[in-house]
Motif scaffolding. Sequence first.
Motif, mmCIF file in Angstrom:
data_model
loop_
_atom_site.group_PDB
_atom_site.id
_atom_site.type_symbol
_atom_site.label_atom_id
_atom_site.label_comp_id
_atom_site.label_asym_id
_atom_site.label_seq_id
_atom_site.Cartn_x
_atom_site.Cartn_y
_atom_site.Cartn_z
ATOM 1 N N GLY A 176 0.783 -1.221 0.000
ATOM 2 C CA GLY A 176 0.000 0.000 0.000
ATOM 3 C C GLY A 176 0.817 1.274 0.000
ATOM 4 N N ALA A 177 1.950 1.266 0.694
ATOM 5 C CA ALA A 177 2.739 2.492 0.854
ATOM 6 C C ALA A 177 3.408 2.941 -0.445
ATOM 7 C CB ALA A 177 3.799 2.294 1.926
ATOM 8 N N ILE A 178 3.575 2.031 -1.385
ATOM 9 C CA ILE A 178 4.251 2.396 -2.635
ATOM 10 C C ILE A 178 3.310 2.404 -3.831
ATOM 11 C CG2 ILE A 178 6.490 1.588 -1.806
ATOM 12 C CD1 ILE A 178 4.759 -0.455 -4.436
ATOM 13 N N GLN A 179 2.057 2.057 -3.596
ATOM 14 C CA GLN A 179 1.058 2.052 -4.680
ATOM 15 C C GLN A 179 1.032 3.391 -5.393
ATOM 16 O OE1 GLN A 179 -1.258 -0.808 -4.816
ATOM 17 N NE2 GLN A 179 -1.858 -0.094 -6.830
ATOM 18 N N GLY A 180 1.122 3.338 -6.703
ATOM 19 C CA GLY A 180 1.080 4.556 -7.498
ATOM 20 C C GLY A 180 2.430 5.186 -7.749
ATOM 21 N N ARG A 181 3.445 4.783 -7.001
ATOM 22 C CA ARG A 181 4.782 5.339 -7.198
ATOM 23 C C ARG A 181 5.716 4.328 -7.861
ATOM 24 N NH1 ARG A 181 7.851 6.523 -2.921
ATOM 25 N NH2 ARG A 181 6.797 5.113 -1.461
ATOM 26 N N PHE A 182 5.540 3.059 -7.560
ATOM 27 C CA PHE A 182 6.393 2.007 -8.103
ATOM 28 C C PHE A 182 5.604 1.193 -9.125
ATOM 29 C CE2 PHE A 182 9.275 1.338 -4.095
ATOM 30 C CZ PHE A 182 9.545 2.694 -4.082
ATOM 31 N N THR A 183 6.322 0.692 -10.112
ATOM 32 C CA THR A 183 5.716 -0.172 -11.122
ATOM 33 C C THR A 183 6.616 -1.375 -11.359
ATOM 34 O OG1 THR A 183 4.704 1.724 -12.239
ATOM 35 C CG2 THR A 183 4.837 -0.339 -13.473
ATOM 36 N N ILE A 184 6.044 -2.561 -11.214
ATOM 37 C CA ILE A 184 6.781 -3.782 -11.505
ATOM 38 C C ILE A 184 6.421 -4.252 -12.907
ATOM 39 C CG2 ILE A 184 5.023 -5.282 -10.470
ATOM 40 C CD1 ILE A 184 7.339 -7.110 -9.524
ATOM 41 N N SER A 185 7.404 -4.756 -13.609
ATOM 42 C CA SER A 185 7.168 -5.289 -14.946
ATOM 43 C C SER A 185 8.186 -6.395 -15.204
ATOM 44 C CB SER A 185 7.285 -4.189 -16.003
ATOM 45 O OG SER A 185 8.598 -3.634 -16.000
ATOM 46 N N ARG A 186 7.984 -7.124 -16.279
ATOM 47 C CA ARG A 186 8.912 -8.193 -16.614
ATOM 48 C C ARG A 186 9.047 -8.312 -18.119
ATOM 49 N NH1 ARG A 186 6.666 -13.510 -14.051
ATOM 50 N NH2 ARG A 186 8.329 -14.488 -15.269
ATOM 51 N N ASP A 187 10.186 -8.810 -18.525
ATOM 52 C CA ASP A 187 10.429 -9.105 -19.932
ATOM 53 C C ASP A 187 10.890 -10.550 -19.992
ATOM 54 O OD1 ASP A 187 11.339 -9.408 -22.520
ATOM 55 O OD2 ASP A 187 12.263 -7.435 -22.605
ATOM 56 N N ASN A 188 9.981 -11.435 -20.338
ATOM 57 C CA ASN A 188 10.307 -12.858 -20.339
ATOM 58 C C ASN A 188 11.311 -13.225 -21.431
ATOM 59 O OD1 ASN A 188 8.715 -13.369 -18.121
ATOM 60 N ND2 ASN A 188 6.945 -14.058 -19.309
ATOM 61 N N THR A 189 11.391 -12.419 -22.474
ATOM 62 C CA THR A 189 12.386 -12.699 -23.519
ATOM 63 C C THR A 189 13.797 -12.440 -23.016
ATOM 64 O OG1 THR A 189 12.325 -10.464 -24.450
ATOM 65 C CG2 THR A 189 10.710 -12.045 -25.285
ATOM 66 N N LYS A 190 13.907 -11.545 -22.008
ATOM 67 C CA LYS A 190 15.214 -11.219 -21.443
ATOM 68 C C LYS A 190 15.402 -11.831 -20.049
ATOM 69 C CE LYS A 190 15.584 -6.845 -23.934
ATOM 70 N NZ LYS A 190 15.755 -5.380 -23.818
ATOM 71 N N ASN A 191 14.393 -12.590 -19.609
ATOM 72 C CA ASN A 191 14.498 -13.252 -18.308
ATOM 73 C C ASN A 191 14.769 -12.256 -17.187
ATOM 74 O OD1 ASN A 191 14.027 -15.980 -17.860
ATOM 75 N ND2 ASN A 191 16.160 -16.415 -17.380
#
Length: 123
Positions: A61-76
């Motif tokens: 909750g404390a970081i909602q809206g400020r942090f974004t997690i993502s992934r690139d499975n082609t680059k592992n």
Amino acid sequence: VQLQASGGGLVQAGGSLRLSCAASGRRLYDYALGWFRQAPGKEREFVAAIDWSGRSTSYQGAIQGRFTISRDNTKNTVFLQMNGLKPEDTAVYYCVARYGNSWSHHESDFSLWGQGTLVTVSS
């Protein structure tokens, strides 16, 4: 499988950093990924997680809206884009992985841990 986190450093309050975590040894397309952090003198806590497809995410909750997690499975690789950093975000950040499709908030659900990268936010 090894996880190698990078991208930490010193930044002023309000600034941004992008953490990366690359996996070696096998593909992680069937793993949920995430980030935990541990501030000085505090217990380790959940930050964010993402499912194997990248379509489902969860945040503390404390970081909602400020942090974004993502992934690139082609680059592992999994990323954590951190904007609007605050001094209370100062911590060692750990990338984690768990076999399976869905994310979790619990440390014990993640069997793979990276070595951690230090983020320091000055006021």
